[in-house]
Design a protein around this motif. Structure first.
Motif, PDB file in Angstrom:
ATOM      1  N   ASN A 181       7.984  -2.702   5.598  1.00 25.74           N
ATOM      2  CA  ASN A 181       8.144  -1.370   5.047  1.00 25.74           C
ATOM      3  C   ASN A 181       8.952  -1.458   3.766  1.00 25.74           C
ATOM      4  O   ASN A 181      10.017  -2.059   3.741  1.00 25.74           O
TER       5      ASN A 181
ATOM      6  N   LEU B 290       2.559   8.165   9.240  1.00 24.51           N
ATOM      7  CA  LEU B 290       2.775   6.741   8.949  1.00 24.51           C
ATOM      8  C   LEU B 290       3.903   6.172   9.789  1.00 24.51           C
ATOM      9  O   LEU B 290       3.785   5.071  10.330  1.00 24.51           O
TER      10      LEU B 290
ATOM     11  N   LEU C 114       3.841  12.279   5.950  1.00 23.95           N
ATOM     12  CA  LEU C 114       4.544  11.004   6.066  1.00 23.95           C
ATOM     13  C   LEU C 114       4.901  10.642   7.505  1.00 23.95           C
ATOM     14  O   LEU C 114       4.997   9.461   7.842  1.00 23.95           O
TER      15      LEU C 114
ATOM     16  N   GLY D 264       5.812   2.102   0.388  1.00 23.45           N
ATOM     17  CA  GLY D 264       4.877   2.168   1.499  1.00 23.45           C
ATOM     18  C   GLY D 264       5.018   0.986   2.435  1.00 23.45           C
ATOM     19  O   GLY D 264       6.130   0.592   2.781  1.00 23.45           O
ATOM     20  N   TYR D 265       3.891   0.371   2.775  1.00 24.57           N
ATOM     21  CA  TYR D 265       3.866  -0.724   3.755  1.00 24.57           C
ATOM     22  C   TYR D 265       3.020  -1.888   3.246  1.00 24.57           C
ATOM     23  O   TYR D 265       2.166  -1.710   2.387  1.00 24.57           O
TER      24      TYR D 265
ATOM     25  N   CYS E 249       0.863  -1.178   0.000  1.00 21.41           N
ATOM     26  CA  CYS E 249       0.000   0.000   0.000  1.00 21.41           C
ATOM     27  C   CYS E 249       0.901   1.229   0.000  1.00 21.41           C
ATOM     28  O   CYS E 249       1.781   1.343   0.857  1.00 21.41           O
ATOM     29  N   THR E 250       0.691   2.116  -0.943  1.00 25.98           N
ATOM     30  CA  THR E 250       1.532   3.305  -1.007  1.00 25.98           C
ATOM     31  C   THR E 250       1.241   4.206   0.180  1.00 25.98           C
ATOM     32  O   THR E 250       0.160   4.166   0.768  1.00 25.98           O
ATOM     33  N   ARG E 251       2.228   5.022   0.499  1.00 23.77           N
ATOM     34  CA  ARG E 251       2.063   5.953   1.612  1.00 23.77           C
ATOM     35  C   ARG E 251       0.863   6.865   1.365  1.00 23.77           C
ATOM     36  O   ARG E 251       0.068   7.102   2.268  1.00 23.77           O
ATOM     37  N   ARG E 252       0.720   7.332   0.157  1.00 24.15           N
ATOM     38  CA  ARG E 252      -0.386   8.234  -0.171  1.00 24.15           C
ATOM     39  C   ARG E 252      -1.740   7.540  -0.002  1.00 24.15           C
ATOM     40  O   ARG E 252      -2.679   8.114   0.542  1.00 24.15           O
TER      41      ARG E 252
ATOM     42  N   ILE F  24      -2.516   5.077   1.962  1.00 21.67           N
ATOM     43  CA  ILE F  24      -2.781   4.881   3.387  1.00 21.67           C
ATOM     44  C   ILE F  24      -3.226   6.192   4.031  1.00 21.67           C
ATOM     45  O   ILE F  24      -4.251   6.243   4.716  1.00 21.67           O
TER      46      ILE F  24
END
Length: 75
Positions: free
Chosen positions: A62, A41, A38, A67-68, A20-23, A25
């Motif tokens: 990570n 997160l 950021l 992302g995660y 899952c991209t940071r954006r 999430i």
């Protein structure tokens, strides 16, 4: 509003095994206006890992450039 920590983990539960991209999430857990926060997160990933005794990131992985990902152990 439900606690972000619960939403954070629930988001990963709905996307088990997928990066899952940071954006993605940030927008889905905190809202579109938080898409560049950021630090949120990093803090929540740290807290969840501590609660799960996963300081090494085996359960919540990570990918620094993306992302995660929530990983399910093979039994």
């Amino acid at each position: 509003m439900t606690a972000p920590r619960k939403n954070f983990l629930a988001y990963f539960a709905r996307h088990v095994g997928k990066i899952c991209t940071r954006r993605m999430i940030l927008e889905n857990v905190w809202g579109a206006s938080y898409s560049k926060e950021l630090q949120y997160l990093k803090v929540y990933a740290y807290r969840i890992r501590r609660k799960l005794h996963d300081e090494d990131g085996h359960f919540l992985e990570n990918d620094p450039s993306v992302g995660y990902r929530l990983v399910v152990a093979d039994n």
